[in-house]
Scaffold this motif. Structure first.
Motif, PDB file in Angstrom:
ATOM      1  N   ALA A 272       0.836  -1.211   0.000  1.00 35.91           N
ATOM      2  CA  ALA A 272       0.000   0.000   0.000  1.00 35.91           C
ATOM      3  C   ALA A 272       0.863   1.251   0.000  1.00 35.91           C
ATOM      4  N   LEU A 273       1.948   1.232   0.795  1.00 36.12           N
ATOM      5  CA  LEU A 273       2.855   2.378   0.828  1.00 36.12           C
ATOM      6  C   LEU A 273       3.478   2.615  -0.546  1.00 36.12           C
ATOM      7  N   GLY A 274       3.755   1.537  -1.256  1.00 30.29           N
ATOM      8  CA  GLY A 274       4.367   1.655  -2.569  1.00 30.29           C
ATOM      9  C   GLY A 274       3.474   2.305  -3.606  1.00 30.29           C
ATOM     10  N   THR A 275       2.163   2.368  -3.355  1.00 27.59           N
ATOM     11  CA  THR A 275       1.253   3.001  -4.324  1.00 27.59           C
ATOM     12  C   THR A 275       1.213   4.516  -4.182  1.00 27.59           C
ATOM     13  N   LEU A 276       1.757   5.039  -3.093  1.00 32.36           N
ATOM     14  CA  LEU A 276       1.688   6.487  -2.867  1.00 32.36           C
ATOM     15  C   LEU A 276       2.649   7.205  -3.806  1.00 32.36           C
ATOM     16  N   GLN A 277       2.177   8.283  -4.393  1.00 34.60           N
ATOM     17  CA  GLN A 277       2.959   9.072  -5.331  1.00 34.60           C
ATOM     18  C   GLN A 277       3.491  10.336  -4.630  1.00 34.60           C
TER      19      GLN A 277
END
Length: 757
Positions: A272-277
């Protein structure tokens, strides 16, 4: 005109109806999203959010079995993690809510505890997810840690009257305050055992200890320290330069942690953290570190649970005032009146407690009662060296000049030195008695029981001048009708008003310091206007009035004639000025804008870069640039013509303008080359931003050539590096991207330890 007004009324009715609909929709949305209170936020609705990440079958099974997890929520660490009326707030909380939305997990926030208690509960398995913490070897043995999602350098917070330092060895032999459970405590115990540490309940309390002089300094992240100082009014504190210690700086990166017995939970959250831009994080920073963010929770003065318990058990705060000092304070029919009465009412409302007035007949008696412990506080008192022996003082919340009052016929008084050989009255108990007589030995100072006695003696010519706080002097001159007195000069002294708390009452001192800093400018102004801006009746001199009216009428006639001529001339000048202003603005825009793309031109982008380099060196910040070259652009021009090439350049410029940060500046460097100036961005952040732009470009469909790619070179300003050197390194990185196959991002890595100039 007859057709215009009905049209305007029709437009206004439509807009008014739209406004009503929008307001009702906003209220309905707010009501539907309002948390129910307590510790569980966001409220549970019986189902989990739809995941926006790709889960493995094993992860999905775990998620179905554990739809709700418990998450830490510290009570007082704004802007990252705090509570307002039982509702979790802060940068870290908003980030956790984003992870909840992206992962499909539902979070139950656990609050009402200090950081130290939350850490202990986490390692006992009572909390599933601990956020906004740093990594230490001891913690890594038991927990998985996410990549850092926020970083701000550690600095020292000192009093403004302390010597400037950012060296840790300067703390040896001194006392510092650090919140319980912080990893920096172990760092100091291991590396600087001669530094004495007081463990406090929160960061705010650590800053309060520094502000009150109880400790020499505290350590905090620069961004958070600046937030605290601006939001809570720690005007007597300052920040040091960045602390030059790599091990301590590691504690300033923020991560979330999950115990090692829950690897699937950690894997889901990491996805989920990896989806943050970058734009997601930018919005959070803008919300919480801006002026608007500092206004969130203004009503909360930040009392710790221990302090709230203290007030509940104490029930009332005994109070002594320095009487006969209107408009500040006095007794009228055995009731306290004046500004103090109103401020105590504000304090009582903010603290949820009462203040019991202990009557006294003089300032001297009130100060003795505080010294003996009979009274807890004096709400309006000036700090002096002698009083510091038995009173602890809060920060100031009012500040007035001490004026020299004389009779009307006296001229301007430049200072107390002009009163040599004169008699000057001062009320008994005023702070000026401690310093003024010994600093001005040629002046005879006379004591009076109260300010009114002092002014009456001056009006009767028994003394030559009086030394009084300006609002006290003006109020009583008007109230007593002493028309033969006036303010003749400034003494150079300031009546800096604070709350005085009896010595060694640490909890009470902390509480009163917080409520003092929470007083808003609006509160102070309303109290001042109530008691100082008063009207009084005076005798009217009708002869003088007719003379003024006669002369005024003649003068008014002359002014009207002259003004009529000026109005006509001013209208012509205004029209010419407006035309010139429009043309000047247009010329200025043209001079700094690339005519084809609308971005900054080469000259403007160079000037912007020079300015950012100067600012970066002055404030020791990061600065990066991204140099972009459209791949195979010559082929586009040769194959489709320059008109199509221009369309590609314009469309790429539109994408660049919409996808960079608000603080960034993009410009056309030349031909198909573009440059983006990225203030407050290090090499890793600028590289990630360039990669985002590269991917975005591949998603755009151009009218004729279809797709278009670009190569990116990224560089971060090095110590003492020139603009040309920075651009040259970015250009080298761009060339490397071209030579490695195009449509890629390369950065100018260096072997320096630090990219900060």
């Amino acid at each position: 005109m007859e057709q215009i007004f009905p049209a305007l009324r029709a437009i206004w009715r439509r807009w008014f109806c739209c406004l009503i609909i929008i307001c009702w929709a906003s209220i309905a949305a707010a009501i539907s999203n309002e948390p129910a209170g307590g510790e569980n936020h966001p409220p549970e609705t019986g189902g989990s959010p739809t995941p926006k990440i790709q889960l493995t079958p094993e992860e999905q099974t775990w998620l179905d079995a554990h739809p709700t997890i418990t998450v830490s929520n510290e009570f007082d660490w704004p802007p990252f993690d705090f509570v307002i009326s039982g509702t979790p707030q802060g940068f870290g909380i908003d980030l956790m809510n984003l992870l909840s939305e992206r992962s499909g997990l539902r979070f139950q926030y656990i609050n009402g505890f200090t950081w130290d208690e939350l850490v202990e509960m986490f390692f006992q398995g009572k909390i599933d997810l601990l956020h906004s913490l740093s990594v230490t070897p001891e913690r890594e043995e038991k927990a998985y840690f996410s990549p850092p999602y926020y970083h701000s350098k550690n600095v020292l917070i000192l009093r403004r009257d302390a010597a400037d330092t950012s060296e840790l060895h300067d703390l040896e032999g001194k006392i510092i305050a650090l919140p319980k459970g912080w990893s920096s405590i172990q760092f100091f115990k291991k590396n600087y055992p001669a530094v004495h540490i007081i463990e406090v309940e929160s960061s705010r309390q650590a800053l309060e200890y520094v502000d009150q002089g109880k400790v020499f300094a505290t350590v905090e992240q620069e961004g958070i320290a600046a937030y605290f100082i601006k939001k809570f009014g720690f005007h007597d504190l300052k920040l040091s330069k960045w602390i030059d210690n790599d091990e301590l700086q590691k504690t300033s990166s923020m991560h979330f942690a999950v115990l090692k017995n829950q690897p699937l939970l950690f894997a889901i959250l990491n996805k989920a953290l990896g989806t943050l831009q970058p734009e997601d994080m930018g919005r959070l920073e803008q919300k919480w570190f801006s002026r608007e963010g500092r206004q969130i929770g203004d009503d909360d003065i930040g009392l710790t649970p221990t302090e709230r318990t203290f007030l509940a058990e104490k029930r009332t705060i005994t109070t002594c005032v320095l009487p006969d000092r209107m408009p500040l304070e006095a007794y009228h029919q055995n009731q306290l009146v004046g500004m103090t009465a109103d401020f105590l009412e504000i304090f009582a409302e903010r603290l949820g407690t009462s203040f019991t007035i202990i009557p006294t007949s003089s300032a001297t008696e009130s100060l003795k009662k505080v010294q003996s412990g009979e009274c807890d506080i004096v709400p309006m008192v000036n700090e002096t060296p002698d009083r510091r022996g038995y009173i602890d003082f809060t920060s100031s919340y009012l500040n007035y000049s001490v004026a020299i009052i004389t009779r009307e016929q006296e001229g301007f008084i430049g200072g107390l030195q002009d009163l040599a050989g004169k008699k000057v009255g001062i009320p008994i108990g005023e702070f000026t008695w401690e310093s003024v007589p010994k600093n001005y030995p040629t002046v005879t100072f006379v004591a009076f029981p109260a300010a009114t006695d002092c002014l009456l003696a001056l009006a009767s010519e028994n003394i030559d001048a009086a030394l009084l706080s300006l609002p006290v002097a003006t109020y009583n001159i008007r109230h007593l009708g002493l028309n033969n007195l006036k303010v003749s000069g400034h003494s150079g002294l300031q009546d800096t008003i604070r709350i005085g708390v009896r010595k060694n009452a640490q909890q009470l001192h902390s509480v009163m310091s917080k409520v003092t800093r929470a007083i808003s400018t609006k509160d102070v102004d309303s109290v001042y206007q109530k008691w100082v801006s008063l009207t009084f009746e005076h005798r009217l001199d009708y002869g003088l009035l007719w003379k003024i009216l006669g002369g005024g009428s003649l003068l008014l006639g002359l002014i009207l004639v002259w003004n009529w001529q000026l109005v006509r001339l001013n209208r012509k000048i205004a029209r010419a000025h407006e035309e010139l202003k429009i043309k000047t603005l247009e010329l200025e825009r043209i001079s700094r804008t690339d005519t084809l793309t609308g971005l900054a031109n080469r000259r403007h982008i160079e000037a912007t870069l020079d300015g950012e380099i100067d600012r970066t060196r002055r404030y020791q910040r990061n600065l990066s640039i991204i140099l972009i070259d459209l791949d195979n652009f010559k082929h586009v021009n040769d194959t489709y013509g320059h008109q199509v090439g221009d369309i590609v350049l314009v469309k790429f410029a539109e994408m660049l303008r919409s996808d960079i940060r608000a603080s960034d500046v993009a410009g056309r460097w030349g031909g198909e080359e573009f440059l983006v100036v990225c203030p407050e961005n290090d090499l890793a952040g600028a590289t990630a931003q360039a990669e985002h732009l590269r991917q975005k470009l591949t998603e755009i469909s151009f009218p004729v050539p279809g797709c278009q790619t670009a190569s990116f070179g990224v560089a971060c300003l090095a110590r003492n590096e020139s603009r040309d050197g920075l651009v040259r390194r970015a250009d080298d990185a761009l060339y490397r991207a071209k030579s490695l196959g195009r449509n890629r991002v390369e950065n100018a890595l260096t072997e320096r330890k630090n990219d900060i100039p």
